[in-house]
Design a protein around this motif. Structure first.
Motif, short mmCIF file in Angstrom:
data_model
loop_
_atom_site.label_atom_id
_atom_site.label_comp_id
_atom_site.label_asym_id
_atom_site.label_seq_id
_atom_site.Cartn_x
_atom_site.Cartn_y
_atom_site.Cartn_z
N ASP A 85 0.79 -1.23 0.00
CA ASP A 85 0.00 0.00 0.00
C ASP A 85 0.82 1.28 0.00
O ASP A 85 0.27 2.36 -0.12
CB ASP A 85 -0.92 0.04 1.22
CG ASP A 85 -2.09 -0.92 1.12
OD1 ASP A 85 -2.38 -1.39 -0.01
OD2 ASP A 85 -2.73 -1.19 2.15
N GLY A 86 2.12 1.19 0.21
CA GLY A 86 2.94 2.40 0.31
C GLY A 86 3.04 2.85 1.76
O GLY A 86 2.74 2.10 2.68
N PRO A 87 3.45 4.10 1.97
CA PRO A 87 3.65 4.59 3.34
C PRO A 87 2.41 4.44 4.20
O PRO A 87 1.29 4.57 3.72
CB PRO A 87 3.98 6.08 3.14
CG PRO A 87 4.46 6.18 1.73
CD PRO A 87 3.73 5.13 0.96
N ILE A 88 2.63 4.16 5.49
CA ILE A 88 1.50 3.97 6.38
C ILE A 88 1.26 5.18 7.28
O ILE A 88 0.31 5.18 8.06
CB ILE A 88 1.65 2.68 7.24
CG1 ILE A 88 2.90 2.72 8.09
CG2 ILE A 88 1.61 1.46 6.35
CD1 ILE A 88 3.06 1.50 9.02
N ALA A 89 2.09 6.19 7.18
CA ALA A 89 1.92 7.40 7.99
C ALA A 89 0.68 8.18 7.53
O ALA A 89 0.39 8.22 6.34
CB ALA A 89 3.16 8.28 7.88
N ARG A 96 8.58 7.72 7.97
CA ARG A 96 10.01 7.45 8.17
C ARG A 96 10.67 6.99 6.88
O ARG A 96 11.86 7.16 6.70
CB ARG A 96 10.21 6.38 9.24
CG ARG A 96 9.74 6.81 10.61
CD ARG A 96 10.01 5.77 11.66
NE ARG A 96 9.55 4.45 11.23
CZ ARG A 96 9.81 3.35 11.88
NH1 ARG A 96 10.52 3.37 12.97
NH2 ARG A 96 9.35 2.19 11.45
N ILE A 97 9.89 6.40 6.00
CA ILE A 97 10.45 5.82 4.78
C ILE A 97 10.24 6.71 3.56
O ILE A 97 11.08 6.76 2.67
CB ILE A 97 9.86 4.42 4.56
CG1 ILE A 97 10.34 3.52 5.70
CG2 ILE A 97 10.24 3.83 3.21
CD1 ILE A 97 9.69 2.19 5.77
N ALA A 98 9.12 7.42 3.51
CA ALA A 98 8.81 8.27 2.35
C ALA A 98 8.52 9.70 2.79
O ALA A 98 7.59 10.33 2.33
CB ALA A 98 7.62 7.69 1.60
N TYR A 99 9.36 10.22 3.67
CA TYR A 99 9.15 11.58 4.20
C TYR A 99 9.06 12.61 3.07
O TYR A 99 9.84 12.59 2.13
CB TYR A 99 10.30 11.98 5.13
CG TYR A 99 10.26 13.46 5.48
CD1 TYR A 99 9.49 13.92 6.52
CD2 TYR A 99 10.97 14.39 4.71
CE1 TYR A 99 9.42 15.27 6.82
CE2 TYR A 99 10.90 15.74 5.00
CZ TYR A 99 10.12 16.18 6.05
OH TYR A 99 10.05 17.51 6.35
N GLN A 100 8.08 13.48 3.21
CA GLN A 100 7.96 14.66 2.34
C GLN A 100 7.36 15.77 3.19
O GLN A 100 6.44 15.53 3.97
CB GLN A 100 7.02 14.40 1.16
CG GLN A 100 7.58 13.50 0.11
CD GLN A 100 6.60 13.38 -1.06
OE1 GLN A 100 5.46 13.84 -1.01
NE2 GLN A 100 7.05 12.75 -2.12
N ARG A 101 7.89 16.94 3.01
CA ARG A 101 7.33 18.09 3.71
C ARG A 101 5.95 18.38 3.10
O ARG A 101 5.77 18.32 1.88
CB ARG A 101 8.25 19.29 3.54
CG ARG A 101 7.81 20.47 4.35
CD ARG A 101 8.82 21.62 4.18
NE ARG A 101 8.42 22.72 5.01
CZ ARG A 101 8.92 22.98 6.20
NH1 ARG A 101 9.87 22.22 6.66
NH2 ARG A 101 8.48 23.99 6.91
N CYS A 102 4.98 18.69 3.93
CA CYS A 102 3.64 19.03 3.43
C CYS A 102 3.73 20.34 2.65
O CYS A 102 4.39 21.28 3.09
CB CYS A 102 2.65 19.17 4.59
SG CYS A 102 2.36 17.62 5.48
#
Length: 155
Positions: A85-89, A96-102
């Protein structure tokens, strides 16, 4: 919520885990679909992803099929979730794995949305990070998860 694709992935690896515990023969995709209740056409794509991740293997030929090549205790459910499904955050700035600033954030340090969700998310992570396929396989019925809420209760 996990997606339907993730539910199919969990059901498929649980069936393969049950089979590994019973002797470990390779299973054809039709049998996995029947035992898991997942549509064959979805399983083909899902099992290819899981195979590329080194969780299952495939054997060609008449007695071929898919087998679980990792031990169930070594298969991390959150890692499987990220794979499927991709990142779970809940927010990209918490991943933690696909961090991006909003895009609309001016200051993460003072963002009240980030702070509120981070407390909930880290509590969730502490609980889910230790979950493995072996934990799911210890459920009451082979190939099915234990209900977390009593029947008739609200979730």
């Amino acid at each position: 919520m996990i997606t339907q694709k993730m539910k199919y992935a969990l059901k498929a690896v649980m069936v393969l885990g049950d089979e590994k515990a019973a002797g470990g023969r390779a299973m054809r995709i039709e049998e996995i679909a029947t035992r898991s209740g997942a549509p064959k056409r979805f399983l083909e794509h899902i099992l290819l992803e899981v195979k590329r991740a080194g969780i299952v293997g495939s054997i060609r030929g008449r007695s071929g099929g898919y087998i679980l090549i990792k031990e169930p205790a070594q298969i991390s459910i959150p890692n499987l979730m990220r794979l499927i499904d991709g990142p779970i955050a809940p927010l990209p700035c918490l991943s933690r794995i696909a961090y991006q600033r909003c895009e609309d954030c001016t200051d993460e340090a003072t963002c009240r949305i980030r702070r509120s969700f981070s407390e909930l998310f880290w509590t969730y992570l502490v609980m889910i990070e230790s979950l493995t396929l072996a934990d799911l396989l210890r459920g009451d019925a082979a190939g099915e998860m234990i209900p977390l809420v009593a029947p008739g209760a609200e979730a």
